[in-house]
Write an enzyme that holds these catalytic residues in place. Structure first.
Site, short mmCIF file in Angstrom:
data_model
loop_
_atom_site.label_atom_id
_atom_site.label_comp_id
_atom_site.label_asym_id
_atom_site.label_seq_id
_atom_site.Cartn_x
_atom_site.Cartn_y
_atom_site.Cartn_z
CE LYS A 62 4.82 1.58 10.23
NZ LYS A 62 3.89 0.79 9.40
CB THR A 99 6.57 4.14 6.94
OG1 THR A 99 5.52 3.31 6.44
CG2 THR A 99 6.53 5.50 6.29
CE LYS A 128 5.69 -2.44 -0.80
NZ LYS A 128 6.34 -1.49 0.12
CG HIS A 141 2.89 8.83 -1.55
ND1 HIS A 141 3.38 8.54 -0.31
CD2 HIS A 141 2.06 9.89 -1.39
CE1 HIS A 141 2.86 9.38 0.58
NE2 HIS A 141 2.05 10.21 -0.05
CE LYS A 173 9.03 -4.60 3.10
NZ LYS A 173 9.23 -3.18 3.28
NE ARG A 174 -1.29 -4.67 -0.51
CZ ARG A 174 -2.45 -4.17 -0.89
NH1 ARG A 174 -3.13 -3.38 -0.08
NH2 ARG A 174 -2.97 -4.47 -2.05
#
Ligand SMILES: *Cc1c(COP(=O)(O)O)cnc(C)c1O
Length: 835
Positions: free
Chosen positions: A684, A680, A576, A379, A570-571
């Protein structure tokens, strides 16, 4: 109410259903549902309706729903055992399930009946919905993926069981104090969970510590483990109903209990503390979820958790799922253990230990079986997120497993030598044992050597695994590597999260899309239909209003109408790049307050952030502080004329995701290319009709290919460009020097404008950006700002924007987790389809 105080439903002769009630209630069963609900309230909760609390009613409702699913569950458990066909054991340390009530009502086809039944008792279903505390047994994407996968496995009717840990405390509850994250314990079990079934009679004893020894077994020298201590693993079963297909799978989560719950001798001698010490120690194993995401913590307790749940799961499978007298050499035709990242990889040596030490199989025969019974999903691409365990620690906790790992490694390295000769560099690079900085076991390598298949989670990610992270292994076992692009369940993330859009879709193309999401393609022609576009726009507006109500009630935020809703949830992680989004906000703000840009020219936007930071991740927490600080300044500055709002609701979780995503116009997927495995959240949003602004990273690449360049805002360096730039030597300060807009934004943060003039507060963020910037925020800044200008222009044409939004929905059916599971079956599991 009867004269005994028991609630008796009116107009019904229904009796309490026995375990074999039909799974989908017959049409006229609202009365029966009322009877069951009241029965549960009276006899499970021990209260009358008039005296019941919301929690009593929620529990009674949940138990009623449970009872309707029960017959099918028992039937599926029986059939799975009887058929002995090949099934999947999904091993995951995390399941981020979200609320269960609505999902189970939908799966059982009970939503309308329950609503009607409750209404007849004067109870609002929606009030009870709000009462559920979501089980937060995961950190983010990885745990949510596991939850989507078990939903799809049940919906596709694949014989399978999910195994994991029943953490007493899940992911922390996030609050903000003066803009800074404060973690509160998530005591999700304090009012009990109506969805679980404790099975203490199925407990397993899990050993730790001690030593190994050899012994003579009728002329054969064998090894065995003499453990030092043990704990009980008590399973809790959860129903995983398929979508209206009459199937119910099982999620089995393990809880740790001390074996000698209390030592009476010590207790009687008066040493109460000593008596409970051992118990506390054992029960700590399933006490709390590690609040980490992408960076492992070298904590002994975490290794204990990992071994605890996989050992319990393997023994549970071998003891309870196999037919009497099962020939173990046939195991590869009976089971595949899917390893969700490296967390469960210690299952490999445990499986070998069982076969060799306990079942007395020859090593080679056992290894041949093991190599077919496991598959590994990687992952990550971040080297620091590849889990390693110091051999000291592993040897102390699991001495026999360390011996087994050494032998696996020796034989593997012999095979490497046989292929490449004495290429010591290669051997050192491929060894399961790392020598530096401390002698450690590389769990990803162990999984790759043992697994029948190794998959990444998006095309780009799988390619980078083969080219970079596991390059030598790809050279050695090219046949092992494959890709399965992630997906999300359309039941939760479209049907339940966005009932209005679901209704509109079903009106247009029927409801087949719920189990065959590619059928969303049939919506494409509707993008050209102005009536449909108007209806679609109305749904988006309604979802925004609904979100406004939620945010007002939850956090007291006021959200303006008519804004572009720009969402990054998101985290919190530097890769990110929430910082890039912050710089965009600060630039817009700075442009107006410096007078360069008239406020009237700013496209009205509301930027929503949602993100938890791992408690030990200082830089991530500083970024949270900065977002809140920027928000409080920007939101209250009259010069912006209310055209820019930043809101950051605390405690982003699945429940909040289900509210925010359907309302979003713009989805921020802005990681540095080559760092996000898949994502993911990106899927969505697209499925709910948000347009993506994103880099060519993870599954964004596939989203863009499917929706088309004209319906996606691409920016930033590609992965090869990132690699080149890193190889040349990246100097972020050059970007700062050369871009006046960037300089102004960073200078404003550095000036203390968001910290009441105190320049020290955000100085570590500023200097990190200028002198390190590991994730190249500054290099992508100009391209990002330009892409945001394209967003503003595009949003000005609402008809064209809505057309693009519809095409995003129509073209992203590929991202159903049902499709992911079909790919796992075809490429990895080869489980036969079910009758
Ligand atoms: C989907 C989801 C995630 C994963 O989001 P990414 O943007 O892919 O990182 C994390 N947390 C929650 C609550 C989610 O629903």
């Amino acid at each position: 109410m009867s004269r005994y105080g028991r609630d008796v439903p009116e107009n019904t002769s229904a009796t309490h259903p026995l375990a074999l009630a039909p799974v989908t209630a017959p049409e006229s069963s609202a009365d029966a549902f009322v009877a069951d609900f009241l029965h549960s309230l009276n006899f499970d909760r021990g209260v009358a309706l008039s005296a019941s609390s919301a929690n009593d009613r929620y529990f009674a409702l949940a138990h009623t729903v449970r009872d309707y699913l029960m017959a099918r569950w028992l039937e599926d458990l029986r059939r799975q055992k009887q058929s002995q066909s090949k099934g999947v054991c999904y091993l995951s340390a995390e399941y981020l399930l979200g609320r269960q009530l609505d999902n189970n009502l939908l799966a059982g086809g009970l939503a309308d009946i329950a609503e009607e039944a409750l209404a007849s008792c004067g109870i609002s279903l929606d009030d009870l919905r709000q009462h559920e505390v979501e089980p937060g047994l995961g950190n983010g994407g990885l745990g949510r993926l596991a939850a989507c996968f078990i939903d799809s496995l049940a919906t596709l009717g694949v014989p399978s069981i999910g195994y994991g840990i029943r953490y007493e405390y899940g992911i922390f509850r996030q609050t903000f104090v003066e803009g800074q994250q404060v973690e509160q314990p998530d005591s999700w079990l304090s009012l009990g969970s109506p969805w679980e079934f404790a099975r203490p009679e199925d407990a397993q004893t899990i050993a730790f510590g001690g030593r190994t020894e050899t012994y003579d077994d009728e002329g054969v020298t064998r090894s065995r483990w003499v453990p030092g201590w043990n704990v009980q693993a008590v399973p809790y079963n959860y129903m995983v109903p398929g979508f209206q297909n009459g199937r119910v799978n099982t999620l089995r989560l393990w809880s740790a209990v001390a074996t000698n719950a209390f030592d009476l001798r010590i207790f009687n001698s008066g040493d109460y503390e000593e008596a409970v010490r051992a118990q506390t120690f054992a029960e700590n194993i399933s006490k709390v979820l590690y609040p980490e995401d992408s960076t492992p913590q070298g904590k002994e307790l975490r290794l204990q958790q990992q071994y605890f749940f996989v050992a319990a799961s393997i023994h549970d499978f071998l003891d309870n799922m196999l037919a009497e007298g099962f020939d173990l050499s046939a195991l590869p035709d009976r089971v595949i253990f899917q390893l969700n990242d490296t967390h469960p990889v210690i299952a490999v040596p445990e499986f070998m230990r069982v076969l060799v030490d306990e079942k007395k199989m020859e090593w080679d025969a056992a290894w041949a079986i093991t190599r077919q019974c496991f598959a590994y999903t990687c992952h990550t691409l971040l080297p620091e997120a590849l889990e390693v365990w110091p051999v000291d620690l592993l040897g102390r906790l699991l001495p026999r497993h360390l011996e087994i790992i050494y032998r696996i490694n020796e034989e593997f390295l012999d095979a490497v030598r046989a292929r490449y000769g004495d290429d010591e560099m290669r051997i050192r690079n491929m060894s399961i044992i790392a020598e530096h900085p401390v002698r450690s076991v590389r769990m990803a390598y162990l999984a790759t050597v043992a697994g029948a298949r190794v998959n990444g989670v998006a095309e780009l990610h799988s390619q980078l695994l083969r080219d970079k992270v596991l390059g030598d292994f790809d050279d050695f076992f090219p046949e092992k590597f494959t890709n399965v692009t992630n997906g999300v369940t359309p039941r939760r993330f479209l049907r339940l999260a966005n009932p209005e859009l679901s209704g509109l879709i079903t009106e247009a193309i029927g409801d087949g899309w719920l189990t065959d999401l590619e059928r969303l393609r049939e919506l494409e022609p509707f993008a050209e239909d102005s009536g449909f576009r108007a209806a679609f726009g109305e749904v988006k507006a309604a979802n925004k209003r609904r979100l406004h109500e939620v945010l007002r009630a939850r956090d007291g935020f006021e959200v303006s109408d008519g804004h572009l809703l720009d969402v990054m949830v998101k985290r919190l992680h530097e890769y990110k790049r929430q910082m890039l989004k912050v710089l965009h906000v600060v630039s817009t703000y700075e442009g107006v307050v410096s007078g360069r840009v008239p406020a009237a020219e700013v496209q009205p936007r509301t930027v929503i952030f949602g993100a938890k930071a791992a408690p030990g991740y200082t830089m991530a927490k500083r970024i949270i502080h900065l977002i809140n600080a920027v928000g409080s300044v920007v939101n209250s500055d009259p010069r912006l004329d209310g055209r820019l709002t930043v809101i950051f609701p605390p405690n982003y979780d699945v429940t909040l995701a289900e509210r925010v995503i359907p309302a979003a116009d713009l989805s921020e997927q802005i990681s540095l290319a080559g760092k996000e495995a898949s994502g993911t959240g990106n899927m969505k949003f697209a499925l709910n009709g948000a347009l993506t602004i994103g880099t060519d990273d993870g599954a964004n690449v596939e989203i863009r290919e499917l929706v088309g360049d004209e319906n996606f805002f691409l920016f930033g360096m590609s992965e090869p460009e990132v690699s080149e730039s890193a190889a040349r030597g990246y100097r972020p300060s050059e970007f700062y020097q050369e871009d006046a807009g960037l300089r102004a934004a960073i200078d404003l943060i550095a000036s203390g404008a968001f910290s009441r003039g105190d320049r020290s507060v955000f100085e570590p963020i500023v200097s990190n950006l200028l002198y390190e910037d590991r994730f190249m925020v500054l290099a992508d800044y100009a391209s990002y700002i330009a892409a945001q200008e394209r967003v503003d222009d595009a949003y000005a044409d609402q008809e064209a924007w809505t057309r693009s939004a519809i095409l995003n929905v129509a073209r992203t059916g590929f991202f159903s987790s049902d499709r992911s599971i079909r790919d796992y079956i075809d490429r990895i599991w080869h489980t036969p389809p079910l009758a």
